[in-house]
Design an enzyme around this catalytic site. Structure first.
Site, PDB file in Angstrom:
ATOM      1  N   THR A  17       3.810  -3.959  -9.617  1.00  0.00           N
ATOM      2  CA  THR A  17       4.242  -4.813  -9.332  1.00  0.00           C
ATOM      3  C   THR A  17       4.313  -5.608 -10.889  1.00  0.00           C
ATOM      4  O   THR A  17       5.052  -5.963 -11.700  1.00  0.00           O
ATOM      5  CB  THR A  17       3.607  -5.863  -8.548  1.00  0.00           C
ATOM      6  OG1 THR A  17       4.572  -5.696  -7.494  1.00  0.00           O
ATOM      7  CG2 THR A  17       4.288  -7.119  -9.037  1.00  0.00           C
ATOM      8  N   ASP A  61       4.444   2.896  -9.183  1.00  0.00           N
ATOM      9  CA  ASP A  61       3.971   2.463  -7.894  1.00  0.00           C
ATOM     10  C   ASP A  61       2.924   2.576  -7.173  1.00  0.00           C
ATOM     11  O   ASP A  61       2.828   4.180  -7.056  1.00  0.00           O
ATOM     12  CB  ASP A  61       5.755   1.794  -6.546  1.00  0.00           C
ATOM     13  CG  ASP A  61       5.484   1.240  -5.815  1.00  0.00           C
ATOM     14  OD1 ASP A  61       6.207   0.201  -5.211  1.00  0.00           O
ATOM     15  OD2 ASP A  61       4.424   1.637  -5.397  1.00  0.00           O
ATOM     16  N   SER A  62       2.363   2.131  -6.941  1.00  0.00           N
ATOM     17  CA  SER A  62       0.941   2.662  -6.678  1.00  0.00           C
ATOM     18  C   SER A  62       1.081   3.679  -5.473  1.00  0.00           C
ATOM     19  O   SER A  62      -0.010   4.238  -5.013  1.00  0.00           O
ATOM     20  CB  SER A  62      -0.118   1.550  -6.458  1.00  0.00           C
ATOM     21  OG  SER A  62      -0.157   0.955  -5.683  1.00  0.00           O
ATOM     22  N   ASP A  94      -1.080  -1.343  -3.683  1.00  0.00           N
ATOM     23  CA  ASP A  94      -1.152  -0.970  -2.361  1.00  0.00           C
ATOM     24  C   ASP A  94      -2.189  -0.090  -2.396  1.00  0.00           C
ATOM     25  O   ASP A  94      -2.822   0.377  -1.347  1.00  0.00           O
ATOM     26  CB  ASP A  94       0.095  -0.271  -2.803  1.00  0.00           C
ATOM     27  CG  ASP A  94       1.345  -0.849  -2.167  1.00  0.00           C
ATOM     28  OD1 ASP A  94       1.642  -2.144  -2.103  1.00  0.00           O
ATOM     29  OD2 ASP A  94       2.555  -0.918  -2.475  1.00  0.00           O
ATOM     30  N   THR A 281     -15.936   1.993  12.376  1.00  0.00           N
ATOM     31  CA  THR A 281     -15.483   1.259  12.674  1.00  0.00           C
ATOM     32  C   THR A 281     -13.748   0.830  11.998  1.00  0.00           C
ATOM     33  O   THR A 281     -13.339   0.835  11.716  1.00  0.00           O
ATOM     34  CB  THR A 281     -15.883   0.063  13.216  1.00  0.00           C
ATOM     35  OG1 THR A 281     -15.270  -0.520  13.983  1.00  0.00           O
ATOM     36  CG2 THR A 281     -16.497  -0.881  11.691  1.00  0.00           C
ATOM     37  N   GLN A 282     -13.204   0.458  13.102  1.00  0.00           N
ATOM     38  CA  GLN A 282     -11.708  -0.026  13.002  1.00  0.00           C
ATOM     39  C   GLN A 282     -11.573  -1.505  12.734  1.00  0.00           C
ATOM     40  O   GLN A 282     -10.635  -2.330  12.003  1.00  0.00           O
ATOM     41  CB  GLN A 282     -11.075  -0.417  14.317  1.00  0.00           C
ATOM     42  CG  GLN A 282     -10.316   0.796  14.735  1.00  0.00           C
ATOM     43  CD  GLN A 282      -9.442   1.141  15.593  1.00  0.00           C
ATOM     44  OE1 GLN A 282      -8.909   0.647  16.121  1.00  0.00           O
ATOM     45  NE2 GLN A 282      -9.786   2.304  16.917  1.00  0.00           N
ATOM     46  N   CYS A 283     -12.675  -2.328  13.208  1.00  0.00           N
ATOM     47  CA  CYS A 283     -13.409  -3.845  12.467  1.00  0.00           C
ATOM     48  C   CYS A 283     -13.214  -3.489  10.963  1.00  0.00           C
ATOM     49  O   CYS A 283     -13.774  -2.991  10.610  1.00  0.00           O
ATOM     50  CB  CYS A 283     -14.867  -3.733  13.190  1.00  0.00           C
ATOM     51  SG  CYS A 283     -14.452  -4.228  13.998  1.00  0.00           S
TER      52      CYS A 283
HETATM   53  N1  ASP Z   1       4.134  -1.149  -4.174  1.00  0.00           N
HETATM   54  C1  ASP Z   1       3.433  -2.054  -5.421  1.00  0.00           C
HETATM   55  C2  ASP Z   1       2.486  -1.135  -6.109  1.00  0.00           C
HETATM   56  O1  ASP Z   1       1.514  -0.767  -5.678  1.00  0.00           O
HETATM   57  C3  ASP Z   1       2.687  -3.250  -5.200  1.00  0.00           C
HETATM   58  C4  ASP Z   1       2.042  -4.189  -6.081  1.00  0.00           C
HETATM   59  O2  ASP Z   1       1.873  -3.601  -7.175  1.00  0.00           O
HETATM   60  O3  ASP Z   1       1.589  -5.175  -5.720  1.00  0.00           O
HETATM   61  O4  ASP Z   1       2.685  -0.870  -6.960  1.00  0.00           O
END
Ligand code: ASP
Length: 349
Positions: A17, A61-62, A94, A281-283
């Protein structure tokens, strides 16, 4: 041209982003080039550092991040290691915690800062959080102590005023600016008027160690989240895939699983086949303690390993990393339960 005493920083732009612009036709955010990003941060020229940038082509985009991209980043750092004092990676939020974790394992003996950052609003927009994240990350990557050593020679994430150990982070917010949290380890620094470092928490390589990059990752693994009602037929078909080498079991609470005989048999069978099975763990906060309840102890008896307080991001990348080294099975299992890059706190630490 760099003055010989000048601090030098390499920026590695991967997308996300922070550098995106809106597509006029679809309205969706798309990755854009680094020059666009640089043009929106004229403040960069106020730094007294020598700053250069490399773009991972094409910027992504990640969500599209793959182990091969981690390897590329690690190799870029290796190639430029002697020339630069610190590295800033611009990355989508992400999967940022996965990249930070992967690099913490790949970059062994790291003695220079690798600060990863991004933003929730693109840097070209008025209310962007990207500028502060970016400029402070550069400052942290350049920071040295009185002896001239890097303040934080670790792979870190800097986001919304907090510097966190990369392999302790998790993305927790898809809207707010405070997108990351390090639940099981304190922040390494907080940025207010001054940047306050908690130096005693910072991990440093043994003196004299050299950077060694191990970038092979084996992704023949799976993450299984337990839930009430989980079915034998569905889970068995997943776990019977022949190429499977590792399973991360996301259990309840302090590492507990339902006491279903079929589940225990499936896990025992996996361990007998030489598949590495580990319990996390899910915690969000706290650690696995497999001896605490009968429901955890049975997993231990089945051959499941303790993942302690590891995040899922760190466990996925640690498992890929250790399996990628093709060590004898016992050694892989031993290292799975060791703190190899600051990713877990063992009970006696
Ligand atoms: N979808 C974007 C990414 O991970 C979200 C971000 O950068 O905040 O590239």
């Amino acid at each position: 041209m760099k003055a010989s005493s000048q601090t030098s920083i390499l920026i590695i732009y991967t997308g996300g982003t922070i550098g995106m612009t809106r597509n006029r036709e679809t309205g969706a955010l798309e990755s854009f080039d680094f020059e666009h990003l640089r043009g929106n941060v004229p403040e960069m020229s106020n730094f007294d550092y020598h700053i250069e940038a490399i773009t991972l082509n094409p910027p992504i985009d990640s969500s599209d991040m793959e182990p091969s991209h981690w390897a590329k980043m690690a190799r870029l750092i290796e190639k430029n290691y002697e020339t630069y004092d610190g590295f800033v990676i611009l990355h989508g939020t992400d999967t940022m915690a996965y990249t930070a974790s992967a690099l913490s394992f790949m970059l062994q003996g790291l003695a220079k800062p690798v600060v990863i950052t991004g933003s929730q609003i693109p840097i070209g927009q008025l209310r962007t959080d990207g500028k502060e994240n970016f400029l402070t990350s550069i400052e942290i990557a350049a920071a040295k102590d009185k002896e001239g050593h890097a303040m934080v020679p670790e792979v870190c994430i800097y986001f919304e005023s907090q510097l966190m150990r990369g392999n302790r982070t998790t993305k927790i917010n898809s809207e707010g600016f405070n997108a990351f949290r390090s639940f099981n380890f304190p922040c390494l620094a907080n940025a207010g008027i001054d940047i306050k470092y908690d130096t005693h928490l910072v991990r440093r390589p043994p003196s004299g160690s050299r950077l060694q990059v191990e970038s092979a990752m084996d992704n023949r693994i799976i993450v299984v989240t337990l839930f009430p009602g989980i079915r034998e037929d569905i889970l068995s078909s997943l776990l019977h895939v022949e190429s499977l080498r590792g399973v991360i079991l996301k259990t309840y609470g302090s590492g507990n699983a339902p006491q279903k005989p079929w589940l225990m048999h499936t896990l025992e069978e996996l361990c007998r086949r030489g598949v590495v099975v580990v319990n996390v763990t899910q915690c969000k906060t706290g650690s696995v303690q497999m001896r605490r309840y009968e429901t955890g102890l049975q997993l231990l008896h089945a051959g499941v390993l303790n993942g302690f307080d590891c995040t899922i991001e760190a466990m996925v990348t640690k498992m890929m990393f250790l399996l990628g080294r093709n060590l004898p099975l016992d050694e892989t299992k031993r290292l799975m339960c060791q703190n190899i890059a600051g990713e877990i706190t063992l009970p006696n630490e």
